[in-house]
Design an enzyme around this catalytic site. Structure first.
Site, PDB file in Angstrom:
ATOM      1  N   ARG A  81      -9.699   1.328   8.764  1.00 16.16           N
ATOM      2  CA  ARG A  81      -9.636  -0.002   9.065  1.00 16.16           C
ATOM      3  C   ARG A  81     -10.784  -0.955   9.640  1.00 16.16           C
ATOM      4  O   ARG A  81     -10.422  -2.008   9.845  1.00 16.16           O
ATOM      5  CB  ARG A  81      -8.495  -0.038   9.972  1.00 16.16           C
ATOM      6  CG  ARG A  81      -7.019  -0.385   9.284  1.00 16.16           C
ATOM      7  CD  ARG A  81      -5.937  -0.195  10.431  1.00 16.16           C
ATOM      8  NE  ARG A  81      -4.756  -1.066  10.367  1.00 16.16           N
ATOM      9  CZ  ARG A  81      -3.574  -0.582   9.553  1.00 16.16           C
ATOM     10  NH1 ARG A  81      -3.668   0.622   9.079  1.00 16.16           N
ATOM     11  NH2 ARG A  81      -2.370  -1.363   9.478  1.00 16.16           N
ATOM     12  N   ARG A 130      10.710  -7.519   4.873  1.00 18.29           N
ATOM     13  CA  ARG A 130      10.366  -5.927   4.677  1.00 18.29           C
ATOM     14  C   ARG A 130      11.478  -5.227   5.444  1.00 18.29           C
ATOM     15  O   ARG A 130      11.700  -5.557   6.562  1.00 18.29           O
ATOM     16  CB  ARG A 130       9.154  -5.545   5.132  1.00 18.29           C
ATOM     17  CG  ARG A 130       8.770  -3.968   4.767  1.00 18.29           C
ATOM     18  CD  ARG A 130       7.546  -3.624   4.520  1.00 18.29           C
ATOM     19  NE  ARG A 130       6.618  -3.633   5.859  1.00 18.29           N
ATOM     20  CZ  ARG A 130       5.474  -3.173   6.077  1.00 18.29           C
ATOM     21  NH1 ARG A 130       4.963  -2.772   4.934  1.00 18.29           N
ATOM     22  NH2 ARG A 130       4.911  -3.377   7.240  1.00 18.29           N
ATOM     23  N   ARG A 147      10.843  -3.112  10.681  1.00 20.91           N
ATOM     24  CA  ARG A 147      10.023  -2.444  11.694  1.00 20.91           C
ATOM     25  C   ARG A 147       9.460  -3.229  13.048  1.00 20.91           C
ATOM     26  O   ARG A 147       9.635  -4.503  12.817  1.00 20.91           O
ATOM     27  CB  ARG A 147       8.414  -2.206  10.997  1.00 20.91           C
ATOM     28  CG  ARG A 147       8.417  -0.931  10.417  1.00 20.91           C
ATOM     29  CD  ARG A 147       7.278  -1.053   9.330  1.00 20.91           C
ATOM     30  NE  ARG A 147       5.987  -0.915   9.969  1.00 20.91           N
ATOM     31  CZ  ARG A 147       4.953  -0.830   9.450  1.00 20.91           C
ATOM     32  NH1 ARG A 147       4.727  -0.403   8.045  1.00 20.91           N
ATOM     33  NH2 ARG A 147       3.638  -1.097  10.044  1.00 20.91           N
ATOM     34  N   ARG A 201      -1.892  -8.810  13.289  1.00 25.06           N
ATOM     35  CA  ARG A 201      -2.296  -7.651  12.262  1.00 25.06           C
ATOM     36  C   ARG A 201      -3.010  -8.403  11.117  1.00 25.06           C
ATOM     37  O   ARG A 201      -4.182  -7.719  10.755  1.00 25.06           O
ATOM     38  CB  ARG A 201      -1.123  -7.019  11.677  1.00 25.06           C
ATOM     39  CG  ARG A 201      -0.398  -5.915  12.616  1.00 25.06           C
ATOM     40  CD  ARG A 201       1.013  -5.668  12.608  1.00 25.06           C
ATOM     41  NE  ARG A 201       1.114  -4.919  10.859  1.00 25.06           N
ATOM     42  CZ  ARG A 201       2.317  -4.824  10.408  1.00 25.06           C
ATOM     43  NH1 ARG A 201       3.354  -5.331  10.779  1.00 25.06           N
ATOM     44  NH2 ARG A 201       2.417  -4.069   9.418  1.00 25.06           N
ATOM     45  N   LYS A 242       0.824  -1.286  -0.062  1.00 27.87           N
ATOM     46  CA  LYS A 242       0.027  -0.013   0.025  1.00 27.87           C
ATOM     47  C   LYS A 242       0.693   1.154  -0.046  1.00 27.87           C
ATOM     48  O   LYS A 242       0.510   2.092  -0.639  1.00 27.87           O
ATOM     49  CB  LYS A 242      -0.967   0.005   1.290  1.00 27.87           C
ATOM     50  CG  LYS A 242      -1.895  -0.838   0.987  1.00 27.87           C
ATOM     51  CD  LYS A 242      -3.193  -0.606   2.477  1.00 27.87           C
ATOM     52  CE  LYS A 242      -2.709  -0.924   3.639  1.00 27.87           C
ATOM     53  NZ  LYS A 242      -2.043  -2.096   4.038  1.00 27.87           N
TER      54      LYS A 242
HETATM   55  P1  AMP Z   1       0.344   0.629   9.002  1.00 25.29           P
HETATM   56  O1  AMP Z   1       1.712   1.237   8.650  1.00 25.29           O
HETATM   57  O2  AMP Z   1      -0.785   0.872   8.072  1.00 25.29           O
HETATM   58  O3  AMP Z   1       0.732  -1.072   8.965  1.00 25.29           O
HETATM   59  O4  AMP Z   1       0.221   0.736  10.559  1.00 25.29           O
HETATM   60  C1  AMP Z   1       1.054   0.448  11.567  1.00 25.29           C
HETATM   61  C2  AMP Z   1       0.397   0.341  12.810  1.00 25.29           C
HETATM   62  O5  AMP Z   1      -0.415   1.696  13.178  1.00 25.29           O
HETATM   63  C3  AMP Z   1      -0.794  -0.645  12.880  1.00 25.29           C
HETATM   64  O6  AMP Z   1      -0.453  -2.073  13.181  1.00 25.29           O
HETATM   65  C4  AMP Z   1      -1.806   0.172  14.078  1.00 25.29           C
HETATM   66  O7  AMP Z   1      -1.143  -0.380  15.262  1.00 25.29           O
HETATM   67  C5  AMP Z   1      -1.524   1.463  13.853  1.00 25.29           C
HETATM   68  N1  AMP Z   1      -2.684   2.076  12.805  1.00 25.29           N
HETATM   69  C6  AMP Z   1      -2.252   2.601  11.634  1.00 25.29           C
HETATM   70  N2  AMP Z   1      -3.683   2.876  11.016  1.00 25.29           N
HETATM   71  C7  AMP Z   1      -4.569   2.867  12.074  1.00 25.29           C
HETATM   72  C8  AMP Z   1      -5.958   2.779  12.086  1.00 25.29           C
HETATM   73  N3  AMP Z   1      -6.402   3.506  10.904  1.00 25.29           N
HETATM   74  N4  AMP Z   1      -6.464   2.409  13.047  1.00 25.29           N
HETATM   75  C9  AMP Z   1      -6.133   1.951  14.202  1.00 25.29           C
HETATM   76  N5  AMP Z   1      -4.688   1.737  14.405  1.00 25.29           N
HETATM   77  C10 AMP Z   1      -3.962   2.213  13.236  1.00 25.29           C
END
Ligand code: AMP
Length: 235
Positions: free
Chosen positions: A99, A138, A171, A182, A24
């Site tokens: 989400r 990653r 990460r 996740r 993404k």
């Molecule tokens: P991502 O980079 O999109 O994988 O997001 C990393 C982490 O940020 C996720 O595993 C969540 O802990 C938090 N996070 C990101 N976007 C959201 C969201 N829309 N709602 C809740 N937590 C989020």
């Protein structure tokens, strides 16, 4: 092929959905610069807040490290603030938000007040086994945030970002237990959004398997198809 398209009909308010690791962030950067709209990644905003040790960052960090969702109340407040910034008036590409259904309904409500309703929802579609392999390898640049992969998208020099020469690292939430958590959350909470947006006639699934450039071409073709349909509908 794209030159004959009326750019006024290109979608300007887009959501990019897909499991973690589907690409993404990488794809969102390309689409956002192609459409000249702001790329809003909630994960990136949270990570920047964690790095800067802000109150929001301190509140979000433990959830993020364990692969859990940050509570909706914190997330929607942050998104609401971001959607009210000046650069978003002309469009946005949301990556990582919404989400769950509660966040999607929040976004619909916020868009009704501003008139900025979502035009298109692109789903990067990828099987779960592939997701695990991708996330395991990653690597992220600690300086510019760009994503790389130990096997699938390598840098010229091991451990060094091609874009900015920053150091690469894994990460914290790309460890196997967090990855599994996740993915479970994606299945339980985010996949219902596919039905939600399909029923609104906004969902376009795109195959996320294959090289980055190929997936990118598919996404750009989906944007073109949407612009053409919109032009036809207005005739
Ligand atoms: P991502 O980079 O999109 O994988 O997001 C990393 C982490 O940020 C996720 O595993 C969540 O802990 C938090 N996070 C990101 N976007 C959201 C969201 N829309 N709602 C809740 N937590 C989020």
């Amino acid at each position: 092929m794209r030159a004959d398209l009326d750019r006024r009909h290109e979608p300007r308010r887009i959501i990019l959905l897909g499991p973690p690791g589907a690409g993404k962030g990488t794809q969102a950067d390309v689409i956002a610069s192609r459409l000249d709209v702001s790329h809003i990644s909630t994960g990136e905003i949270f990570r920047a807040n964690v790095d800067a040790a802000t109150i929001l960052g301190l509140q979000a960090q433990s959830y993020m490290d364990s692969g859990a969702m940050v509570p909706d109340e914190l997330t929607t407040k942050m998104v609401s603030r971001r959607l009210n910034e000046d650069d978003v008036v002309d469009g946005f590409l949301l990556d990582g938000f919404p989400r769950n259904l509660n966040q999607a309904e929040f976004l619909d409500e916020a868009s009704r007040t501003t008139g900025n309703t979502v035009d298109l929802v692109l789903e990067l579609h990828m099987p779960a086994e592939e997701v695990v392999q991708r996330l395991n390898g990653r690597l992220v640049c600690g300086h510019c945030g760009r994503s790389w992969h130990a096997q699938l998208n390598t840098t010229r020099v091991d451990g060094i970002c091609d874009t900015c020469a920053g150091p690469l690292h894994q990460r914290d939430d790309d460890r196997e237990d967090s990855i599994r958590r996740r993915l479970e959350l994606y299945e339980q909470q985010t996949t219902p959004l596919l039905t939600y947006y399909r029923e609104q006639g906004k969902l376009v699934p795109v195959d996320a398997l294959g090289p980055i450039g190929t997936v990118n071409d598919r996404l750009l073709a989906a944007l073109d198809a949407h612009a053409k349909t919109d032009t036809t509908a207005r005739r």
